[in-house]
Design an enzyme around this catalytic site. Structure first.
Site, short mmCIF file in Angstrom:
data_model
loop_
_atom_site.label_atom_id
_atom_site.label_comp_id
_atom_site.label_asym_id
_atom_site.label_seq_id
_atom_site.Cartn_x
_atom_site.Cartn_y
_atom_site.Cartn_z
N HIS A 155 -0.76 11.23 -2.13
CA HIS A 155 -2.07 10.78 -1.66
C HIS A 155 -2.99 11.96 -1.35
CE1 HIS A 155 -5.04 9.61 1.39
NE2 HIS A 155 -5.06 8.45 0.76
N HIS A 201 0.83 -1.20 0.00
CA HIS A 201 0.00 0.00 0.00
C HIS A 201 0.86 1.25 0.00
CE1 HIS A 201 -2.87 2.86 2.19
NE2 HIS A 201 -3.43 2.63 1.01
O1 G3P Z 1 -6.47 1.63 -3.12
C1 G3P Z 1 -6.59 1.26 -1.79
C2 G3P Z 1 -6.41 2.43 -0.86
O2 G3P Z 1 -5.23 3.09 -1.21
C3 G3P Z 1 -7.55 3.39 -0.91
O3 G3P Z 1 -7.50 4.37 0.07
O4 G3P Z 1 -6.98 6.59 0.98
O5 G3P Z 1 -5.25 4.80 1.02
O6 G3P Z 1 -5.87 5.88 -1.12
P1 G3P Z 1 -6.34 5.45 0.25
MG MG Z 2 -4.60 4.73 -2.47
#
Ligand code: G3P
Ligand code: MG
Length: 250
Positions: free
Chosen positions: A58, A16
């Protein structure tokens, strides 16, 4: 059955934002760390600078993950490229930069990493973000490499992706359990539904799988929880700690 389902083999573990527990998120150092930990897939968030350069970040604002401040949408790439995107995490990462999408794709090819590109547009820029970024992916990512998964919470991004790059597999990101999730998934012709750990139930997981979609869950950093989700039929999880989760689900 979703159209392009056969074109993407979803992994059990996706790093992630790279390997966000150990390295600064959405940086080249983070992707190298994810690979070092054994991940074969990474997820990252991509958006446009004020002068339409595709780069990785992000948040809407620069403050949390760089030494910049304010909305990223107001900054040119010349301004963004001067920022430090590593020191906030640890002094060991001082000097790490916000990556261009092109730099990330080149590294993925070098490391043999597959990727999930999350379209995370600056406010009000959903359609142009999807258009420009998908054009760039198609230009730079060789067609003979494994197809990326393109995901977004933004319906306008997924509509644009469906219409402009129908050959690239798409994932529908959800942060609730909307009653119309099936209609959305069908209309957007996605291969996967990517849902929040908080929202998963065995019943909903079963419905998504029975409808023929891949199912990914974010963000899972606990090994026992990852095993439970896979037992419920979840295909894979996004994790900040790829080595820990890989060890648990291998
Ligand atoms: O794509 C999974 C996750 O990254 C979605 O939430 O806020 O971490 O981008 P976020
Ligand atoms: Mg994400």
């Amino acid at each position: 059955m979703p159209l392009e389902r056969s074109r993407v083999k979803l992994p059990k573990v996706i790093g992630h934002r790279g390997a966000a527990e150990a390295a600064p998120e959405n940086t080249l150092a983070g992707f190298r760390e994810a690979r070092r930990q054994g991940a074969h897939w990474v997820e990252f968030d991509a958006k446009l600078s004020a002068d339409n350069r595709a780069f990785l970040l992000h948040d809407d604002d620069l403050d949390r993950t760089s030494n910049g401040s304010g909305p990223a949408r107001l900054k040119s790439w010349d301004e963004l490229r001067t920022l430090d995107a590593g020191a906030w995490k640890s002094p060991a990462f001082t000097g790490e930069k916000l990556p261009l999408l092109a730099e990330a794709l080149a590294l993925f090819a070098e490391l043999d990493l597959s990727f999930n590109l999350e379209l995370k547009p600056c406010p009000g820029r959903a359609v142009e973000t999807a258009r420009l970024i998908l054009d760039e992916v198609r230009r730079l990512w060789p067609a003979d490499r494994p197809a990326p998964l393109i995901s977004s919470f933004e319906i306008a991004c997924l509509e644009t992706a469906r219409d402009r790059a129908p050959d690239l597999p798409r994932g529908l990101l959800l942060e609730e359990h909307p009653a119309d999730w099936r209609d959305l998934a069908e209309r957007l012709q996605v291969v996967s539904v990517n849902i929040w750990d908080r929202d998963v139930t065995p019943e909903w997981a079963g419905e998504i799988k029975a409808a023929g979609y891949g199912l990914l869950v974010y963000t899972v950093n606990d090994a026992a929880r990852a095993r439970q989700l896979l037992d419920w039929g979840v295909d894979g999880v996004f994790t900040d700690a790829p080595a820990r989760i890989l060890a648990a689900v291998a």
